[in-house]
Scaffold this motif. Sequence first.
Motif, PDB file in Angstrom:
ATOM      1  N   ILE A  67       0.841  -1.205   0.000  1.00 20.93           N
ATOM      2  CA  ILE A  67       0.000   0.000   0.000  1.00 20.93           C
ATOM      3  C   ILE A  67       0.872   1.248   0.000  1.00 20.93           C
ATOM      4  O   ILE A  67       0.668   2.185  -0.793  1.00 20.93           O
ATOM      5  CB  ILE A  67      -0.951  -0.006   1.212  1.00 20.93           C
ATOM      6  N   ASP A  68       1.853   1.286   0.874  1.00 17.52           N
ATOM      7  CA  ASP A  68       2.691   2.478   0.982  1.00 17.52           C
ATOM      8  C   ASP A  68       3.569   2.664  -0.245  1.00 17.52           C
ATOM      9  O   ASP A  68       3.802   3.794  -0.684  1.00 17.52           O
ATOM     10  CB  ASP A  68       3.540   2.406   2.247  1.00 17.52           C
ATOM     11  N   LEU A  69       4.087   1.573  -0.807  1.00 16.28           N
ATOM     12  CA  LEU A  69       4.887   1.711  -2.025  1.00 16.28           C
ATOM     13  C   LEU A  69       4.029   2.215  -3.180  1.00 16.28           C
ATOM     14  O   LEU A  69       4.452   3.096  -3.935  1.00 16.28           O
ATOM     15  CB  LEU A  69       5.528   0.369  -2.387  1.00 16.28           C
ATOM     16  N   ALA A  70       2.824   1.657  -3.339  1.00 13.83           N
ATOM     17  CA  ALA A  70       1.943   2.105  -4.414  1.00 13.83           C
ATOM     18  C   ALA A  70       1.529   3.559  -4.215  1.00 13.83           C
ATOM     19  O   ALA A  70       1.451   4.336  -5.174  1.00 13.83           O
ATOM     20  CB  ALA A  70       0.704   1.207  -4.488  1.00 13.83           C
TER      21      ALA A  70
ATOM     22  N   ALA B  74      11.984   1.552  -7.551  1.00 12.45           N
ATOM     23  CA  ALA B  74      12.564   2.896  -7.507  1.00 12.45           C
ATOM     24  C   ALA B  74      12.091   3.657  -6.279  1.00 12.45           C
ATOM     25  O   ALA B  74      12.879   4.327  -5.602  1.00 12.45           O
ATOM     26  CB  ALA B  74      12.199   3.657  -8.788  1.00 12.45           C
ATOM     27  N   VAL B  75      10.806   3.558  -5.978  1.00 14.07           N
ATOM     28  CA  VAL B  75      10.298   4.302  -4.824  1.00 14.07           C
ATOM     29  C   VAL B  75      10.792   3.680  -3.524  1.00 14.07           C
ATOM     30  O   VAL B  75      11.052   4.397  -2.535  1.00 14.07           O
ATOM     31  CB  VAL B  75       8.757   4.391  -4.866  1.00 14.07           C
ATOM     32  N   TRP B  76      10.972   2.363  -3.493  1.00 20.82           N
ATOM     33  CA  TRP B  76      11.531   1.738  -2.287  1.00 20.82           C
ATOM     34  C   TRP B  76      12.953   2.229  -2.047  1.00 20.82           C
ATOM     35  O   TRP B  76      13.354   2.434  -0.900  1.00 20.82           O
ATOM     36  CB  TRP B  76      11.516   0.221  -2.434  1.00 20.82           C
ATOM     37  N   ALA B  77      13.703   2.439  -3.121  1.00 19.66           N
ATOM     38  CA  ALA B  77      15.090   2.880  -2.974  1.00 19.66           C
ATOM     39  C   ALA B  77      15.181   4.252  -2.319  1.00 19.66           C
ATOM     40  O   ALA B  77      16.044   4.486  -1.469  1.00 19.66           O
ATOM     41  CB  ALA B  77      15.775   2.898  -4.342  1.00 19.66           C
ATOM     42  N   VAL B  78      14.311   5.182  -2.683  1.00 22.66           N
ATOM     43  CA  VAL B  78      14.466   6.571  -2.243  1.00 22.66           C
ATOM     44  C   VAL B  78      13.502   6.956  -1.130  1.00 22.66           C
ATOM     45  O   VAL B  78      13.532   8.106  -0.663  1.00 22.66           O
ATOM     46  CB  VAL B  78      14.279   7.539  -3.441  1.00 22.66           C
TER      47      VAL B  78
ATOM     48  N   ALA C 101       9.602  13.349  -5.359  1.00 20.54           N
ATOM     49  CA  ALA C 101       9.804  13.046  -6.768  1.00 20.54           C
ATOM     50  C   ALA C 101      10.693  11.816  -6.879  1.00 20.54           C
ATOM     51  O   ALA C 101      11.712  11.721  -6.204  1.00 20.54           O
ATOM     52  CB  ALA C 101      10.451  14.243  -7.472  1.00 20.54           C
ATOM     53  N   VAL C 102      10.293  10.876  -7.725  1.00 22.63           N
ATOM     54  CA  VAL C 102      10.997   9.594  -7.836  1.00 22.63           C
ATOM     55  C   VAL C 102      11.445   9.405  -9.277  1.00 22.63           C
ATOM     56  O   VAL C 102      10.621   9.491 -10.192  1.00 22.63           O
ATOM     57  CB  VAL C 102      10.085   8.419  -7.407  1.00 22.63           C
ATOM     58  N   PRO C 103      12.744   9.153  -9.518  1.00 19.13           N
ATOM     59  CA  PRO C 103      13.222   8.916 -10.887  1.00 19.13           C
ATOM     60  C   PRO C 103      12.498   7.743 -11.529  1.00 19.13           C
ATOM     61  O   PRO C 103      12.218   6.735 -10.885  1.00 19.13           O
ATOM     62  CB  PRO C 103      14.711   8.588 -10.691  1.00 19.13           C
ATOM     63  N   GLY C 104      12.184   7.907 -12.811  1.00 18.68           N
ATOM     64  CA  GLY C 104      11.453   6.866 -13.512  1.00 18.68           C
ATOM     65  C   GLY C 104       9.957   7.002 -13.410  1.00 18.68           C
ATOM     66  O   GLY C 104       9.227   6.347 -14.146  1.00 18.68           O
TER      67      GLY C 104
ATOM     68  N   VAL D 229      17.895   4.297 -13.895  1.00 14.61           N
ATOM     69  CA  VAL D 229      16.544   3.761 -14.094  1.00 14.61           C
ATOM     70  C   VAL D 229      16.549   2.723 -15.216  1.00 14.61           C
ATOM     71  O   VAL D 229      15.857   1.696 -15.131  1.00 14.61           O
ATOM     72  CB  VAL D 229      15.562   4.904 -14.395  1.00 14.61           C
ATOM     73  N   ASP D 230      17.330   2.972 -16.274  1.00 16.58           N
ATOM     74  CA  ASP D 230      17.447   1.964 -17.335  1.00 16.58           C
ATOM     75  C   ASP D 230      18.039   0.669 -16.791  1.00 16.58           C
ATOM     76  O   ASP D 230      17.654  -0.430 -17.216  1.00 16.58           O
ATOM     77  CB  ASP D 230      18.314   2.501 -18.476  1.00 16.58           C
ATOM     78  N   GLY D 231      18.982   0.793 -15.852  1.00 17.87           N
ATOM     79  CA  GLY D 231      19.527  -0.400 -15.217  1.00 17.87           C
ATOM     80  C   GLY D 231      18.470  -1.157 -14.441  1.00 17.87           C
ATOM     81  O   GLY D 231      18.446  -2.401 -14.441  1.00 17.87           O
ATOM     82  N   LEU D 232      17.570  -0.421 -13.774  1.00 16.84           N
ATOM     83  CA  LEU D 232      16.457  -1.073 -13.076  1.00 16.84           C
ATOM     84  C   LEU D 232      15.561  -1.820 -14.055  1.00 16.84           C
ATOM     85  O   LEU D 232      15.143  -2.958 -13.800  1.00 16.84           O
ATOM     86  CB  LEU D 232      15.626  -0.024 -12.328  1.00 16.84           C
ATOM     87  N   ARG D 233      15.265  -1.183 -15.181  1.00 17.29           N
ATOM     88  CA  ARG D 233      14.391  -1.821 -16.166  1.00 17.29           C
ATOM     89  C   ARG D 233      15.044  -3.077 -16.733  1.00 17.29           C
ATOM     90  O   ARG D 233      14.387  -4.111 -16.912  1.00 17.29           O
ATOM     91  CB  ARG D 233      14.080  -0.840 -17.298  1.00 17.29           C
ATOM     92  N   THR D 234      16.339  -2.993 -17.030  1.00 22.31           N
ATOM     93  CA  THR D 234      17.033  -4.161 -17.575  1.00 22.31           C
ATOM     94  C   THR D 234      17.047  -5.303 -16.571  1.00 22.31           C
ATOM     95  O   THR D 234      16.815  -6.466 -16.917  1.00 22.31           O
ATOM     96  CB  THR D 234      18.468  -3.766 -17.962  1.00 22.31           C
ATOM     97  N   ALA D 235      17.320  -4.979 -15.305  1.00 21.52           N
ATOM     98  CA  ALA D 235      17.351  -6.019 -14.279  1.00 21.52           C
ATOM     99  C   ALA D 235      15.973  -6.629 -14.075  1.00 21.52           C
ATOM    100  O   ALA D 235      15.835  -7.855 -13.932  1.00 21.52           O
ATOM    101  CB  ALA D 235      17.873  -5.428 -12.968  1.00 21.52           C
TER     102      ALA D 235
END
Length: 806
Positions: free
Chosen positions: A390-393, A450-454, A576-579, A591-597
């Motif tokens: 819930i919080d991440l979304a 991404a949002v969990w990271a920041v 504000a969250v990248p991506g 962010v591209d690295g996140l998408r590739t992974a």
Amino acid sequence: MKTLHLLTERLAGLTRDELAELLDARRVRSTVLRPGSGPQYPGSQHAGSPRAGAASVGLERLAAALLEDRSVAEAVGRLDTPSLQLLGGAVWLAARRHGVLREQPYWTQLEPSERPVAVPALLDFLAGDDPGLRQAVERTLAALRRLLLVLPADGGELALPAFVHRHLAEAVGLSRPAAQLMSESFNAPEVHRIAAGLDLPAVRNRDAAQAAVAALLADRERVRALLDAAPPEVRGLVDRLVREAPRLRARCFVPLGGFHYGAGTKYQLRPGGSGSAEADWLAEHGMLAPVGPELVELVHEVVDAVADGKVTGRFDPEPPRLAAGVRPVPDSLSEAQSAAASASRKAELLLAACAAAPPAIRKVGGLAVRDTRRLAKAIGAEEEQTRLWIDLAYNADLLGEYQEPSEALAPRGRGRRAAVPSGPLRLLPTGRYDAWLAGPPAERLVPLAAVWAVLPEVLTWWPEHREETPVALVAPQDPDAVPLRRQLLTALATLPPGQGLGPAAGLGSAGLAELVRLVGWLCPAGLGGGPAAEGRTLATLREAELLGAVAHGRLTPLGTAVLELLGTDAAEWFPAVPGIAAGGEDYRPAVDGLRTAAAGLLPPPQRTARFQADLTAIASGAPSAELAELLGSAADRESEGHAVVWRFSAASVRRALDGGLSGEDLLAGLREVAEGTLPQPLEYLVRDTGRTHGRVRVVRSACCVRSDDEALVLELSKSRMLAKVGLRRIAPTVLISTHSPAATLEALRAAGYAPVLEAETGVTVVERAPERRAEQRMPDLSRLRRGGARGAETVYDLAERLMRGI
């Protein structure tokens, strides 16, 4: 020479690449360096001063920004343990050489050049005669010089920023002089009492008594003589405090005037003693001083006497090793794939559940526990995990608040306006949800990771001091969460190939303690201390496992990509969250690295299904949004996992027909996604349901039921199950009802019939729930980041501009 001028000269001697590296490491923003902006520092020249060219003015503004407390604090917060130990040792030496820094208002400027430290003295203090340790100190010192956290000073000495002097005085772990501690903690009667305990001549003046106590304690021979004459337990306690840490939990002192603790609190010796004879003896002889609630400190003079003047600071250049619990683990890729697929699916189910039945947000904030439990049941997850999704979304701007409209109340008097009450505040998907749902599972995972990271919060950790029940939708306000997350992933990255700590649930106390020590060495500022350190670390590790960033206690490709994102300054711009937010070009590689992974963990979505004679459909893998929507509209989902199973029934097919599809349209859609041909039982089911669908028609009035089948109308009028809606036959093919069309439809369907809603014009009304969406609220990253600065400027562009004076 003033520090600002020395620092400006140092900046002028850097190459463009060296200056760009400094700007990136210290995360200096170009907006701070625009004319008329940024901090003001004593001794700096006005931008229009004829004394300097445009380039030197820009570098001077940069120097002032680097010396500002906030900039220094951000850089210090990212340092590892040996760097903090070196800075703390330099502050301690400066206090011994120039006197203790007096407390001043925060706006009072401190000139760093007035408190220099000799480099040889710092090397001797931290490393002594150990050549390997001296080299490690020199390497750390060189790194801090490059960051300009160690500043140039006259005569080859070094200086420290004002923030370091004010806030790192205790980082080295050594105690303070007796005079300082007595001034801060005691009133005159207690000073005289300590002087009497040391058999000093009585004096009437408090300052004279304190000076006499300080002079006696400064005499190493007299201090050692006192300790030799003391009970053996006293010397044992002193040796332990000198060897380990100079602070001790003891009840030797109580605050004057009650039980208030705070800045400026004065203490007295506890009447009747504390129960610890050795601690009481040291307190009565001025060797222990209070520094907090039931916390005492051994004065520096005693440490100096026991060490015979050879006091050294602690310096730990090598990180602790992970040994306990480290073992060969199976391939983490399959475990990470399962976790990532589950995370993407849980988020999908959660958002769908919120769209279908939006939970209400409490007036005090957060979701009610009953709503969280309902959502947990809907997505098949534990309550704690459900709060995480819930919080991440919500912070990924996929969920938002929606104020339900309410009908206006009638005015109560002439000339008064109708009152418009506010409806309940509910949690609904935002406008981003539809585009997110249309993407493949890998793309859905990216904003969550991404949002969990920041996110500045450890979402699954609920401190014990919070008395209320854990709730979802907490306000992110933990500045140490992101450093902890970054250094935890960094610590796991140090494990050799094929080795891991195992699942977080099975991590033993020894393994957890080692992990906490390593994380604390990498970034003391992000971990804190006490029992909460282990709880926060374990909760962060579990969150990483749920997202697929960690599996079997080691990093996965997704975890490596998250760590690369954490290596940028993206977290400083939250919410504000990248991506997700617009304008995140600076973070595109991460962010591209996140998408590739994520794409490597989650295969492309399944667009076909295998239909079986038992009226089930199986998708071997995560279904695409189109396949899930089609099968979800006509069948009930039975199971999740590596394969998703749906089951068709008359009620589920009727649900699809109620949505506006005809039987043939539904069959055509199913054939398009079928692996092979449709089984005959499924075709029979759809056609049979289609033939009976709509034979009973509810006319939208208040309220009529009609059908061309007179026998069916007669049957309805006689049915006991429909007695509650009061059906009465007024014509061979027409019934009227005392209930609304919606209630009549519901009663007919509950009785086993398949009615449809008909408009007054005779057109069948397709029943579809209105799709409500909350407003998107995530700020634009480029607008938030640059605030009017020129274009998308890199650190190299900024360095070039500063060197040219543009």
